[in-house]
Motif scaffolding. Structure first.
Motif, PDB file in Angstrom:
ATOM      1  N   VAL A 119       2.564   5.944  -2.937  1.00  0.00           N
ATOM      2  CA  VAL A 119       3.633   6.765  -3.521  1.00  0.00           C
ATOM      3  C   VAL A 119       3.325   7.030  -4.994  1.00  0.00           C
ATOM      4  O   VAL A 119       3.472   8.157  -5.482  1.00  0.00           O
ATOM      5  N   ARG A 120       2.861   5.998  -5.709  1.00  0.00           N
ATOM      6  CA  ARG A 120       2.473   6.193  -7.120  1.00  0.00           C
ATOM      7  C   ARG A 120       1.278   7.138  -7.239  1.00  0.00           C
ATOM      8  O   ARG A 120       1.234   7.984  -8.126  1.00  0.00           O
ATOM      9  N   ALA A 121       0.309   6.987  -6.344  1.00  0.00           N
ATOM     10  CA  ALA A 121      -0.863   7.870  -6.367  1.00  0.00           C
ATOM     11  C   ALA A 121      -0.443   9.307  -6.075  1.00  0.00           C
ATOM     12  O   ALA A 121      -0.945  10.245  -6.713  1.00  0.00           O
ATOM     13  N   ARG A 122       0.482   9.492  -5.168  1.00  0.00           N
ATOM     14  CA  ARG A 122       0.963  10.836  -4.823  1.00  0.00           C
ATOM     15  C   ARG A 122       1.658  11.486  -6.014  1.00  0.00           C
ATOM     16  O   ARG A 122       1.430  12.662  -6.317  1.00  0.00           O
ATOM     17  N   ALA A 123       2.487  10.725  -6.696  1.00  0.00           N
ATOM     18  CA  ALA A 123       3.177  11.257  -7.878  1.00  0.00           C
ATOM     19  C   ALA A 123       2.169  11.635  -8.957  1.00  0.00           C
ATOM     20  O   ALA A 123       2.284  12.691  -9.593  1.00  0.00           O
ATOM     21  N   VAL A 136      -6.404   0.757  -1.902  1.00  0.00           N
ATOM     22  CA  VAL A 136      -5.546   0.724  -0.715  1.00  0.00           C
ATOM     23  C   VAL A 136      -6.390   0.658   0.556  1.00  0.00           C
ATOM     24  O   VAL A 136      -6.127  -0.147   1.455  1.00  0.00           O
ATOM     25  N   LEU A 137      -7.404   1.496   0.644  1.00  0.00           N
ATOM     26  CA  LEU A 137      -8.245   1.508   1.839  1.00  0.00           C
ATOM     27  C   LEU A 137      -8.927   0.162   2.059  1.00  0.00           C
ATOM     28  O   LEU A 137      -8.974  -0.342   3.185  1.00  0.00           O
ATOM     29  N   ALA A 138      -9.438  -0.428   0.994  1.00  0.00           N
ATOM     30  CA  ALA A 138     -10.117  -1.725   1.116  1.00  0.00           C
ATOM     31  C   ALA A 138      -9.158  -2.828   1.540  1.00  0.00           C
ATOM     32  O   ALA A 138      -9.473  -3.639   2.419  1.00  0.00           O
ATOM     33  N   SER A 139      -7.979  -2.861   0.944  1.00  0.00           N
ATOM     34  CA  SER A 139      -7.033  -3.926   1.280  1.00  0.00           C
ATOM     35  C   SER A 139      -6.489  -3.763   2.693  1.00  0.00           C
ATOM     36  O   SER A 139      -6.319  -4.746   3.413  1.00  0.00           O
ATOM     37  N   LEU A 140      -6.238  -2.528   3.119  1.00  0.00           N
ATOM     38  CA  LEU A 140      -5.780  -2.309   4.495  1.00  0.00           C
ATOM     39  C   LEU A 140      -6.872  -2.655   5.501  1.00  0.00           C
ATOM     40  O   LEU A 140      -6.583  -3.215   6.562  1.00  0.00           O
ATOM     41  N   SER A 141      -8.098  -2.338   5.161  1.00  0.00           N
ATOM     42  CA  SER A 141      -9.208  -2.676   6.047  1.00  0.00           C
ATOM     43  C   SER A 141      -9.305  -4.185   6.234  1.00  0.00           C
ATOM     44  O   SER A 141      -9.451  -4.679   7.357  1.00  0.00           O
ATOM     45  N   CYS A 183       0.820  -1.211   0.000  1.00  0.00           N
ATOM     46  CA  CYS A 183       0.000   0.000   0.000  1.00  0.00           C
ATOM     47  C   CYS A 183       0.852   1.258   0.000  1.00  0.00           C
ATOM     48  O   CYS A 183       0.501   2.245  -0.655  1.00  0.00           O
ATOM     49  N   VAL A 184       1.958   1.234   0.708  1.00  0.00           N
ATOM     50  CA  VAL A 184       2.862   2.391   0.689  1.00  0.00           C
ATOM     51  C   VAL A 184       3.349   2.634  -0.735  1.00  0.00           C
ATOM     52  O   VAL A 184       3.340   3.771  -1.221  1.00  0.00           O
ATOM     53  N   ASP A 185       3.749   1.566  -1.414  1.00  0.00           N
ATOM     54  CA  ASP A 185       4.186   1.709  -2.815  1.00  0.00           C
ATOM     55  C   ASP A 185       3.066   2.273  -3.683  1.00  0.00           C
ATOM     56  O   ASP A 185       3.290   3.159  -4.511  1.00  0.00           O
ATOM     57  N   GLU A 186       1.879   1.759  -3.495  1.00  0.00           N
ATOM     58  CA  GLU A 186       0.725   2.212  -4.278  1.00  0.00           C
ATOM     59  C   GLU A 186       0.415   3.685  -3.984  1.00  0.00           C
ATOM     60  O   GLU A 186       0.112   4.462  -4.897  1.00  0.00           O
ATOM     61  N   PRO A 240      -5.046   2.857 -13.284  1.00  0.00           N
ATOM     62  CA  PRO A 240      -6.119   3.268 -12.390  1.00  0.00           C
ATOM     63  C   PRO A 240      -5.993   4.743 -12.020  1.00  0.00           C
ATOM     64  O   PRO A 240      -4.896   5.273 -11.860  1.00  0.00           O
ATOM     65  N   LEU A 241      -7.143   5.388 -11.884  1.00  0.00           N
ATOM     66  CA  LEU A 241      -7.196   6.783 -11.466  1.00  0.00           C
ATOM     67  C   LEU A 241      -6.683   6.904 -10.032  1.00  0.00           C
ATOM     68  O   LEU A 241      -6.669   5.922  -9.281  1.00  0.00           O
ATOM     69  N   VAL A 242      -6.278   8.093  -9.652  1.00  0.00           N
ATOM     70  CA  VAL A 242      -5.805   8.322  -8.286  1.00  0.00           C
ATOM     71  C   VAL A 242      -6.858   7.845  -7.287  1.00  0.00           C
ATOM     72  O   VAL A 242      -6.547   7.124  -6.328  1.00  0.00           O
ATOM     73  N   VAL A 243      -8.097   8.216  -7.507  1.00  0.00           N
ATOM     74  CA  VAL A 243      -9.168   7.840  -6.584  1.00  0.00           C
ATOM     75  C   VAL A 243      -9.342   6.316  -6.539  1.00  0.00           C
ATOM     76  O   VAL A 243      -9.644   5.751  -5.487  1.00  0.00           O
TER      77      VAL A 243
END
Length: 114
Positions: free
Chosen positions: A29-33, A67-72, A24-27, A58-61
């Motif tokens: 970081v890509r979303a942030r860029a 990420v939110l779903a997988s972390l949950s 998720c951190v990697d994902e 995939p779109l940023v959103v």
């Protein structure tokens, strides 16, 4: 073959959570860029429709939602297995609830899921 003791299942759930956190951190970081690029395009005067319409998937959103779903899911599994491991060490449901900052009923429901 016997079932793993709760502590081993909890350890595996924690390792899975660590792995998921890294992914998720990697994902993110890509979303942030990508978000930085979108901001630059908007500040350059492009219309939102043009920006979003031209954004590759995939779109940023979408990245954030994934990420939110997988972390949950990983966090829930870890919490459930940790509660079971604590219970196997004779920790009361009331004490587990206090440690987790939830109600006794929530811990009981977590333990029933197993």
């Amino acid at each position: 073959m016997t079932a793993d003791p709760p502590a081993d299942v909890a350890e595996r759930a924690l390792q899975d959570l660590v792995t998921e956190l890294d992914r998720c951190v990697d994902e993110l970081v890509r979303a942030r860029a990508r978000a930085d690029k979108l901001l630059a395009e908007r500040r350059a005067g492009r219309a939102w429709l043009d920006i979003v319409d031209g954004e590759p998937r995939p779109l940023v959103v979408e990245r954030i939602s994934t990420v939110l779903a997988s972390l949950s899911a990983a966090g829930h599994r870890w919490r459930r297995e940790q509660a079971a491991a604590l219970q196997s060490e004779q920790v009361s449901i009331n004490r587990i609830a206090a440690m987790f900052g939830v109600t006794r009923q929530r811990i009981s429901a977590l333990l029933r899921e197993r």
